[in-house]
Design a protein around this motif. Structure first.
Motif, PDB file in Angstrom:
ATOM      1  N   PRO A 118      19.748 -23.434 -29.977  1.00 23.93           N
ATOM      2  CA  PRO A 118      20.337 -23.156 -28.657  1.00 23.93           C
ATOM      3  C   PRO A 118      20.497 -24.407 -27.794  1.00 23.93           C
ATOM      4  O   PRO A 118      21.491 -24.542 -27.072  1.00 23.93           O
ATOM      5  N   LEU A 119      19.533 -25.334 -27.884  1.00 25.84           N
ATOM      6  CA  LEU A 119      19.643 -26.561 -27.090  1.00 25.84           C
ATOM      7  C   LEU A 119      20.739 -27.473 -27.635  1.00 25.84           C
ATOM      8  O   LEU A 119      21.445 -28.136 -26.864  1.00 25.84           O
ATOM      9  N   PHE A 120      20.897 -27.499 -28.961  1.00 23.97           N
ATOM     10  CA  PHE A 120      22.015 -28.230 -29.550  1.00 23.97           C
ATOM     11  C   PHE A 120      23.341 -27.668 -29.030  1.00 23.97           C
ATOM     12  O   PHE A 120      24.240 -28.410 -28.638  1.00 23.97           O
ATOM     13  N   LEU A 121      23.449 -26.347 -29.026  1.00 29.65           N
ATOM     14  CA  LEU A 121      24.679 -25.719 -28.564  1.00 29.65           C
ATOM     15  C   LEU A 121      24.929 -26.007 -27.083  1.00 29.65           C
ATOM     16  O   LEU A 121      26.069 -26.213 -26.664  1.00 29.65           O
ATOM     17  N   THR A 122      23.859 -26.044 -26.302  1.00 32.14           N
ATOM     18  CA  THR A 122      23.991 -26.364 -24.880  1.00 32.14           C
ATOM     19  C   THR A 122      24.485 -27.792 -24.683  1.00 32.14           C
ATOM     20  O   THR A 122      25.374 -28.064 -23.855  1.00 32.14           O
ATOM     21  N   ALA A 123      23.906 -28.731 -25.451  1.00 33.74           N
ATOM     22  CA  ALA A 123      24.343 -30.129 -25.370  1.00 33.74           C
ATOM     23  C   ALA A 123      25.810 -30.267 -25.755  1.00 33.74           C
ATOM     24  O   ALA A 123      26.577 -31.003 -25.110  1.00 33.74           O
ATOM     25  N   ILE A 124      26.199 -29.537 -26.788  1.00 32.91           N
ATOM     26  CA  ILE A 124      27.589 -29.564 -27.234  1.00 32.91           C
ATOM     27  C   ILE A 124      28.510 -29.016 -26.140  1.00 32.91           C
ATOM     28  O   ILE A 124      29.579 -29.567 -25.860  1.00 32.91           O
ATOM     29  N   PHE A 125      28.087 -27.934 -25.489  1.00 30.61           N
ATOM     30  CA  PHE A 125      28.886 -27.329 -24.424  1.00 30.61           C
ATOM     31  C   PHE A 125      29.066 -28.290 -23.249  1.00 30.61           C
ATOM     32  O   PHE A 125      30.153 -28.398 -22.681  1.00 30.61           O
ATOM     33  N   VAL A 126      28.003 -29.004 -22.892  1.00 30.99           N
ATOM     34  CA  VAL A 126      28.074 -29.932 -21.758  1.00 30.99           C
ATOM     35  C   VAL A 126      29.002 -31.105 -22.080  1.00 30.99           C
ATOM     36  O   VAL A 126      29.866 -31.473 -21.268  1.00 30.99           O
ATOM     37  N   ILE A 127      28.836 -31.696 -23.248  1.00 30.93           N
ATOM     38  CA  ILE A 127      29.702 -32.835 -23.601  1.00 30.93           C
ATOM     39  C   ILE A 127      31.158 -32.382 -23.712  1.00 30.93           C
ATOM     40  O   ILE A 127      32.084 -33.098 -23.335  1.00 30.93           O
ATOM     41  N   ALA A 128      31.362 -31.144 -24.173  1.00 29.14           N
ATOM     42  CA  ALA A 128      32.709 -30.601 -24.280  1.00 29.14           C
ATOM     43  C   ALA A 128      33.326 -30.349 -22.909  1.00 29.14           C
ATOM     44  O   ALA A 128      34.543 -30.449 -22.741  1.00 29.14           O
ATOM     45  N   SER A 129      32.499 -30.032 -21.921  1.00 22.23           N
ATOM     46  CA  SER A 129      33.000 -29.828 -20.562  1.00 22.23           C
ATOM     47  C   SER A 129      33.630 -31.112 -20.038  1.00 22.23           C
ATOM     48  O   SER A 129      34.688 -31.097 -19.397  1.00 22.23           O
TER      49      SER A 129
END
Length: 422
Positions: A118-129
């Motif tokens: 879940p934290l990996f996915l969160t990091a990915i979401f933030v960088i994608a933003s």
């Protein structure tokens, strides 16, 4: 003025009395470098799918959540990014987007330490933003750095450098992140391979953001803007048929491009490639094909209509996936790699055709179209779940349908509705 129109780096004069057109070569080079950056980030994240499968014992469907988290950001932040451009301008939006990406890259450090999906996915979401905001600003900015008729060629050239970054992503993953999990004792050690690359990425993005802050990017009002009081101002962006159909086209194009790139390494190894590093090199060739196609496309567009070229490349994609679907070994690998070439001119041409004639509504059209990059979240997830049920090759029916729609858009879907009359 005819000679200026032939040169896609030329810019329209702001008035008939203008003595000389502004020189936008410097700004074009700067924005082109940014295309390279977000291409690299996008493909770097997408190439993490095999690593996530190893660390968390995931099937294709769940592993595609990596792409889902990345491209979901386009759904949430594309339109807000277009509004941000209207408030603070292109340059400040670009700088803000780079700093958001720094935060996202640094979040990979605790994600790796905690071995938390879940934290990996969160990091990915933030960088994608941050990537979303950068895309929303960079694409229309390139289209207005010159005359409207040469916008597809200009954007295709900028996208060629996007492909340079895309081709680099799998190489970095293959060389520094992907591992042979049988030689590593713990999942912590596998997850830890992402830390150093993303620390380096965060540092690079920080320097780039500070650099863009210090350089001059001109404030540009599109010469195609409509006058105040024009009835077009009262139209909803959804009333522009060619823009709405372009949005679906981008949704499917990004979906198929991300799907094929994400499964490439696993697919190549299933076809007989022995190591992840060799498979990573082949995945890089997929993006190299896109690079070659965009440079070639920027030349072809000087004498070929962008819609016609889009139709040809869409049909090429259909043929190549069919070949890979019903073959094996070298032929299956080569045909999938060549899909990168088929993809090459799709985004810039769909985008440019989709915002054509929007005038003062160009930023709104851009926001809507870039939102459709969330197809990179949805289509790979659909494909992955189908592949888990019927096999990775039989699920190629999804990419075939995507390419067929792109061909349709180039054939007739791009045609604008008539202008609103006063």
């Amino acid at each position: 003025m005819k000679e200026a129109g032939k040169n896609f780096m030329a810019t329209q004069s702001t008035s008939p009395a203008a003595q000389s057109a502004p020189n936008y070569t410097g700004p074009f080079i700067t924005i082109t470098a940014l295309f390279c950056i977000f291409g690299f980030i996008t493909c770097l994240v997408g190439a993490l799918v095999p690593q996530m499968r190893d660390v968390f014992d995931l099937g294709y469907g769940k592993a595609m959540l990596v792409n889902f988290a990345f491209f979901l950001a386009y759904l949430f932040f594309s339109i807000p990014s277009s509004k941000l451009i209207e408030v603070i301008g292109y340059k400040k939006t670009i700088v803000t987007s780079l700093f958001i990406q720094v935060v996202g890259a640094l979040m990979f450090i605790p994600a790796a330490k905690m071995v938390s999906f879940p934290l990996f996915l969160t990091a990915i979401f933030v960088i994608a933003s941050g990537v979303t905001a950068l895309q929303t600003a960079a694409n229309p900015y390139v289209t207005i750095l010159g005359p409207e008729e040469s916008a597809p060629a200009r954007l295709t050239l900028a996208q060629a450098f996007n492909s340079v970054g895309q081709a680099s992503g799998p190489l970095v993953v293959g060389a520094f992140i992907l591992t042979n999990s049988s030689n590593i004792l713990t999942k912590n050690e596998i997850a830890d391979t992402v830390r150093v690359p993303f620390i380096a990425i965060a540092a690079g993005l920080l320097v780039l953001g500070l650099t863009v802050m210090c350089i001059h990017l001109p404030t540009i009002e599109s010469s195609r803007s409509r006058k105040a009081g024009d009835p077009a101002h009262t139209r909803s962006i959804w009333s522009y048929r060619h823009t709405v159909l372009a949005t679906l086209g981008i949704f499917l194009y990004v979906g198929v491009e991300v799907t094929l790139s994400s499964i490439a390494i696993n697919y190549f190894m299933a076809q007989g490639i022995s190591t992840p590093k060799i498979a990573g090199v082949l995945a890089s060739l997929y993006w190299t094909g896109s690079l070659i196609g965009r440079f070639l496309g920027s030349w072809l567009l000087t004498f070929t209509k962008s819609a016609k070229l889009l139709t040809i490349f869409g049909m090429l994609g259909v043929v190549l996936v069919l070949i890979s679907m019903f073959s094996s070994g070298t032929v299956a690998i080569a045909s999938l790699v060549l899909c990168g070439f088929a993809n090459s001119i799709m985004f810039p041409n769909i985008f440019a055709l989709g915002v054509a004639g929007l005038g003062s509504m160009t930023s709104k059209g851009s926001g809507l179209i870039v939102t459709a990059c969330c197809g990179g979240a949805v289509v790979p997830w659909i494909y992955g779940n189908l592949a888990d049920k019927i096999g990775i090759q039989h699920a190629f029916i999804i990419p075939i349908l995507c390419y067929a729609y792109v061909a349709y858009y180039g054939l007739s879907g791009y045609k604008p509705t008539s202008e609103v009359k006063a």
